[in-house]
Design a protein around this motif. Structure first.
Motif, PDB file in Angstrom:
ATOM      1  N   GLY A 180      -3.547  -5.508  -2.950  1.00 58.06           N
ATOM      2  CA  GLY A 180      -2.751  -6.582  -2.352  1.00 58.06           C
ATOM      3  C   GLY A 180      -3.595  -7.480  -1.460  1.00 58.06           C
ATOM      4  O   GLY A 180      -3.458  -8.710  -1.491  1.00 58.06           O
ATOM      5  N   GLU A 187     -11.777  -4.582   6.148  1.00 55.10           N
ATOM      6  CA  GLU A 187     -11.483  -3.335   5.416  1.00 55.10           C
ATOM      7  C   GLU A 187     -12.109  -2.152   6.154  1.00 55.10           C
ATOM      8  O   GLU A 187     -13.285  -2.181   6.489  1.00 55.10           O
ATOM      9  CB  GLU A 187     -12.008  -3.438   3.983  1.00 55.10           C
ATOM     10  N   GLN A 235      -0.584   1.573 -13.877  1.00 52.31           N
ATOM     11  CA  GLN A 235       0.161   0.885 -14.941  1.00 52.31           C
ATOM     12  C   GLN A 235       0.709  -0.412 -14.370  1.00 52.31           C
ATOM     13  O   GLN A 235       1.139  -0.438 -13.219  1.00 52.31           O
ATOM     14  CB  GLN A 235       1.321   1.751 -15.422  1.00 52.31           C
ATOM     15  N   ARG A 253      -7.911   1.793 -11.710  1.00 54.12           N
ATOM     16  CA  ARG A 253      -7.728   1.027 -10.474  1.00 54.12           C
ATOM     17  C   ARG A 253      -9.054   0.409  -9.990  1.00 54.12           C
ATOM     18  O   ARG A 253      -9.095  -0.714  -9.498  1.00 54.12           O
ATOM     19  CB  ARG A 253      -7.165   1.948  -9.396  1.00 54.12           C
ATOM     20  N   VAL A 277      -8.643  -2.229  11.560  1.00 51.67           N
ATOM     21  CA  VAL A 277      -7.765  -2.959  12.472  1.00 51.67           C
ATOM     22  C   VAL A 277      -6.895  -1.961  13.237  1.00 51.67           C
ATOM     23  O   VAL A 277      -6.207  -1.123  12.632  1.00 51.67           O
ATOM     24  CB  VAL A 277      -6.880  -3.948  11.683  1.00 51.67           C
ATOM     25  N   ASP A 315       2.293  -2.156   0.099  1.00 50.07           N
ATOM     26  CA  ASP A 315       2.792  -0.894   0.650  1.00 50.07           C
ATOM     27  C   ASP A 315       3.034  -0.978   2.157  1.00 50.07           C
ATOM     28  O   ASP A 315       3.830  -0.210   2.698  1.00 50.07           O
ATOM     29  CB  ASP A 315       1.798   0.242   0.364  1.00 50.07           C
ATOM     30  N   ALA A 347       1.728  -1.732  -7.194  1.00 49.72           N
ATOM     31  CA  ALA A 347       0.650  -2.723  -7.220  1.00 49.72           C
ATOM     32  C   ALA A 347       1.179  -4.078  -7.698  1.00 49.72           C
ATOM     33  O   ALA A 347       0.787  -5.131  -7.177  1.00 49.72           O
ATOM     34  CB  ALA A 347      -0.474  -2.234  -8.129  1.00 49.72           C
TER      35      ALA A 347
HETATM   36  C1  LIG Z   1       0.419   8.907  -7.536  1.00 53.42           C
HETATM   37  C2  LIG Z   1       0.570   7.392  -7.483  1.00 53.42           C
HETATM   38  C3  LIG Z   1       0.658   6.669  -8.671  1.00 53.42           C
HETATM   39  C4  LIG Z   1       0.855   5.268  -8.637  1.00 53.42           C
HETATM   40  N1  LIG Z   1       0.956   4.591  -9.827  1.00 53.42           N
HETATM   41  C5  LIG Z   1       1.171   3.271  -9.807  1.00 53.42           C
HETATM   42  C6  LIG Z   1       1.282   2.536 -11.033  1.00 53.42           C
HETATM   43  O1  LIG Z   1       1.150   3.099 -12.125  1.00 53.42           O
HETATM   44  N2  LIG Z   1       1.520   1.184 -10.971  1.00 53.42           N
HETATM   45  C7  LIG Z   1       1.647   0.520  -9.779  1.00 53.42           C
HETATM   46  O2  LIG Z   1       1.865  -0.723  -9.791  1.00 53.42           O
HETATM   47  N3  LIG Z   1       1.531   1.185  -8.602  1.00 53.42           N
HETATM   48  C8  LIG Z   1       1.305   2.527  -8.590  1.00 53.42           C
HETATM   49  N4  LIG Z   1       1.181   3.193  -7.406  1.00 53.42           N
HETATM   50  C9  LIG Z   1       1.364   2.438  -6.164  1.00 53.42           C
HETATM   51  C10 LIG Z   1       0.156   1.577  -5.834  1.00 53.42           C
HETATM   52  O3  LIG Z   1      -1.005   2.361  -5.825  1.00 53.42           O
HETATM   53  C11 LIG Z   1       0.359   0.909  -4.468  1.00 53.42           C
HETATM   54  O4  LIG Z   1       1.651   0.396  -4.359  1.00 53.42           O
HETATM   55  C12 LIG Z   1      -0.647  -0.229  -4.285  1.00 53.42           C
HETATM   56  O5  LIG Z   1      -1.964   0.267  -4.298  1.00 53.42           O
HETATM   57  C13 LIG Z   1      -0.381  -0.951  -2.976  1.00 53.42           C
HETATM   58  O6  LIG Z   1      -1.431  -1.846  -2.723  1.00 53.42           O
HETATM   59  P1  LIG Z   1      -1.756  -2.271  -1.228  1.00 53.42           P
HETATM   60  O7  LIG Z   1      -2.872  -3.260  -1.329  1.00 53.42           O
HETATM   61  O8  LIG Z   1      -0.501  -2.658  -0.539  1.00 53.42           O
HETATM   62  O9  LIG Z   1      -2.234  -0.940  -0.487  1.00 53.42           O
HETATM   63  P2  LIG Z   1      -3.489  -0.014  -0.769  1.00 53.42           P
HETATM   64  O10 LIG Z   1      -3.889  -0.043  -2.189  1.00 53.42           O
HETATM   65  O11 LIG Z   1      -3.159   1.307  -0.142  1.00 53.42           O
HETATM   66  O12 LIG Z   1      -4.670  -0.693   0.058  1.00 53.42           O
HETATM   67  C14 LIG Z   1      -4.702  -0.654   1.469  1.00 53.42           C
HETATM   68  C15 LIG Z   1      -6.132  -0.958   1.921  1.00 53.42           C
HETATM   69  O13 LIG Z   1      -6.132  -1.119   3.336  1.00 53.42           O
HETATM   70  C16 LIG Z   1      -7.197  -0.366   3.898  1.00 53.42           C
HETATM   71  N5  LIG Z   1      -6.774  -0.044   5.281  1.00 53.42           N
HETATM   72  C17 LIG Z   1      -5.834   0.866   5.662  1.00 53.42           C
HETATM   73  N6  LIG Z   1      -5.688   0.838   6.998  1.00 53.42           N
HETATM   74  C18 LIG Z   1      -6.550  -0.114   7.465  1.00 53.42           C
HETATM   75  C19 LIG Z   1      -6.845  -0.627   8.757  1.00 53.42           C
HETATM   76  N7  LIG Z   1      -6.213  -0.152   9.841  1.00 53.42           N
HETATM   77  N8  LIG Z   1      -7.774  -1.602   8.885  1.00 53.42           N
HETATM   78  C20 LIG Z   1      -8.420  -2.091   7.793  1.00 53.42           C
HETATM   79  N9  LIG Z   1      -8.188  -1.641   6.523  1.00 53.42           N
HETATM   80  C21 LIG Z   1      -7.249  -0.672   6.375  1.00 53.42           C
HETATM   81  C22 LIG Z   1      -7.351   0.822   2.965  1.00 53.42           C
HETATM   82  O14 LIG Z   1      -8.628   1.406   3.088  1.00 53.42           O
HETATM   83  C23 LIG Z   1      -7.121   0.154   1.606  1.00 53.42           C
HETATM   84  O15 LIG Z   1      -8.305  -0.400   1.105  1.00 53.42           O
HETATM   85  C24 LIG Z   1       0.952   4.580  -7.397  1.00 53.42           C
HETATM   86  C25 LIG Z   1       0.827   5.303  -6.201  1.00 53.42           C
HETATM   87  C26 LIG Z   1       0.633   6.694  -6.240  1.00 53.42           C
HETATM   88  C27 LIG Z   1       0.507   7.440  -4.930  1.00 53.42           C
END
Ligand SMILES: Cc1cc2nc3c(=O)[nH]c(=O)nc-3n(C[C@H](O)[C@H](O)[C@H](O)COP(=O)(O)OP(=O)(O)OC[C@H]3O[C@@H](n4cnc5c(N)ncnc54)[C@H](O)[C@@H]3O)c2cc1C
Length: 399
Positions: free
Chosen positions: A14, A33, A46, A107, A132, A293, A306
């Motif tokens: 995201g 990050e 997926q 991923r 952060v 998330d 995602a």
């Molecule tokens: C078992 C499982 C299977 C899944 N399968 C799917 C699927 O098939 N399809 C799908 O669409 N989604 C799937 N998901 C969900 C998907 O992985 C998440 O919804 C998605 O990765 C969210 O993206 P994001 O960028 O919001 O968060 P994240 O991918 O969690 O990225 C957050 C980032 O922020 C960084 N971060 C955290 N805290 C801090 C901070 N304080 N300061 C700086 N950086 C920080 C982390 O290191 C990370 O790089 C699955 C999840 C799980 C657990």
């Protein structure tokens, strides 16, 4: 809007998607990050057809497709009998109905595509080892404080920092995500180790009482991704390999032999405790907002976490482009996203119950899920039809 950089906490899917969308508008963006290397780990993911118009906006459709596999079909099986329950149709029907395919991708590869695209934008800086901790804001700027005491100033802050978001904590203040009593084990292995009888070219979900199992191919059919998810009272305990293996054996004792043969190949060392949050009405505060998330974590039922993060990113960037200031833009973004993402969370919970039902409830759910392909498409149309971005008047079909 001011020319100071927009700060993004988190360089996950995201965070990079919104950095890219804003960078392509010519804005300066700093991605903060916490880890040393952006996106170095991960399993399969997926993505539904609704994400493709977003990829088109980001200019990465071809790069994503080059790293993806389009499964022959997405099939739900009864984990006890092995019978097919229902399926999402294959590529041609999905493209015709929704304008894009259903894909599976590593991923790390998706992250790599976003990372390369971000690096090609002169306005984007990627700053690893920057965690952060908190923010302050006034009428003109935001100041972020990092865990190691640095202060970083920007025009606005977007928290894309995942399930345990520090940015969300300051806005919503709803504590830690709540464990739902389920855990996941994930494994990626060479596809030639997959037992005969398993359909390797599909995305499959096997549903059983208190457990499910998902599998699909990855990386040009060289790898195979398996995810085992089940209910357990020990989700809060620290177990070792023997403890996990014993529990998996007991949990899946009634499962179809093909499931057991896949479980035997899994690395059961590591387990993820599945957590959840309730939807909220507001996740922005002045010139600070969150996405993905951090805003609306959902159970994996729809495999849309995602996709939702990437839809958020494109919507947020479109709002920044069309509104007068960040406060108005973040309010418009939130309004555009709240109900859709809450529906993924809440319907996802209900279907989660259906996946794992026992007794007569299981029979009812199996009958409910057993729709033909046309009906499945209709049921998923609210999701796979995608979104209209602010400032545009049509859903674009992309791939
Ligand atoms: C078992 C499982 C299977 C899944 N399968 C799917 C699927 O098939 N399809 C799908 O669409 N989604 C799937 N998901 C969900 C998907 O992985 C998440 O919804 C998605 O990765 C969210 O993206 P994001 O960028 O919001 O968060 P994240 O991918 O969690 O990225 C957050 C980032 O922020 C960084 N971060 C955290 N805290 C801090 C901070 N304080 N300061 C700086 N950086 C920080 C982390 O290191 C990370 O790089 C699955 C999840 C799980 C657990």
């Amino acid at each position: 809007m001011p020319d100071e950089p927009i700060l993004i906490a988190g360089g996950g899917l995201g965070g990079l998607a919104v950095a890219l969308a804003l960078g392509k508008q010519g804005r300066r963006v700093r991605v903060l990050e916490q880890t040393a290397e952006l996106g170095a780990i991960g399993y399969g993911i997926q993505l539904g057809p609704n994400v493709f118009p977003m990829f088109e906006r980001l200019g990465i459709v071809d790069a994503v497709l080059a790293q993806s596999i389009i499964p022959r079909a997405c099939i739900m099986f009864d984990a006890l009998t092995g019978a097919e329950v229902t399926r999402i149709p294959g590529e041609a029907a999905l493209r015709q109905r929704f304008g894009g395919p259903y894909i599976v991708i590593h991923r790390v590869d998706l992250h790599g595509v976003l990372l390369d695209a971000c690096k090609a934008q002169p306005g984007i800086t990627l700053e690893p080892l920057t965690s952060v901790a908190s923010f302050e804001q006034d009428d003109t700027r935001v100041v972020v404080t990092t865990d190691d005491g640095r202060r970083i100033e920007g025009a606005a802050l977007i928290g894309a920092d995942g399930l345990r978001s520090a940015v969300r904590a300051q806005i919503v203040n709803d504590g830690e995500p709540k464990p739902i009593g389920y855990v996941a084990h994930r494994t990626i292995l060479p596809i030639d180790r997959v037992p005969d009888g398993v359909q390797k070219d599909i995305s499959a979900i096997w549903i059983g009482p208190g457990f499910h199992l998902v599998h699909y191919p990855l990386r040009h059919d060289a790898l195979f991704n398996i995810v085992a998810v089940f209910r357990t009272g020990t989700f809060g305990e620290k177990g070792d390999l023997d403890f996990h293996a014993d529990e998996v054996e007991r949990t899946y004792r009634t499962a179809h032999p093909l499931i057991k043969s896949m479980l035997a190949l899994m690395d059961l060392n590591r387990r993820w405790v599945i957590g959840d949050r309730d939807p909220v009405r507001h996740w922005s505060q002045g010139r600070v907002t969150v996405l993905g998330d951090a805003a609306h974590p959902a159970l994996q039922t729809f495999a849309q976490g995602a996709c939702m993060a990437i839809e958020d990113a494109a919507t947020l960037a479109a709002c920044v482009e069309h509104e007068q200031d960040f406060t108005a833009a973040f309010r418009a973004y939130e309004k555009a996203r709240i109900v859709r993402t809450a529906r993924v969370q809440l319907e996802g919970r209900s279907m989660w119950d259906g996946y794992h039902a026992d007794g007569i409830a299981r029979d009812v759910w199996l009958q409910t899920f057993a729709r033909d392909e046309r009906a499945v498409c209709e049921c998923l149309s609210w999701l796979y039809d995608g979104v209209t971005l602010p400032g545009t008047n049509a859903r674009t079909s992309a791939a």
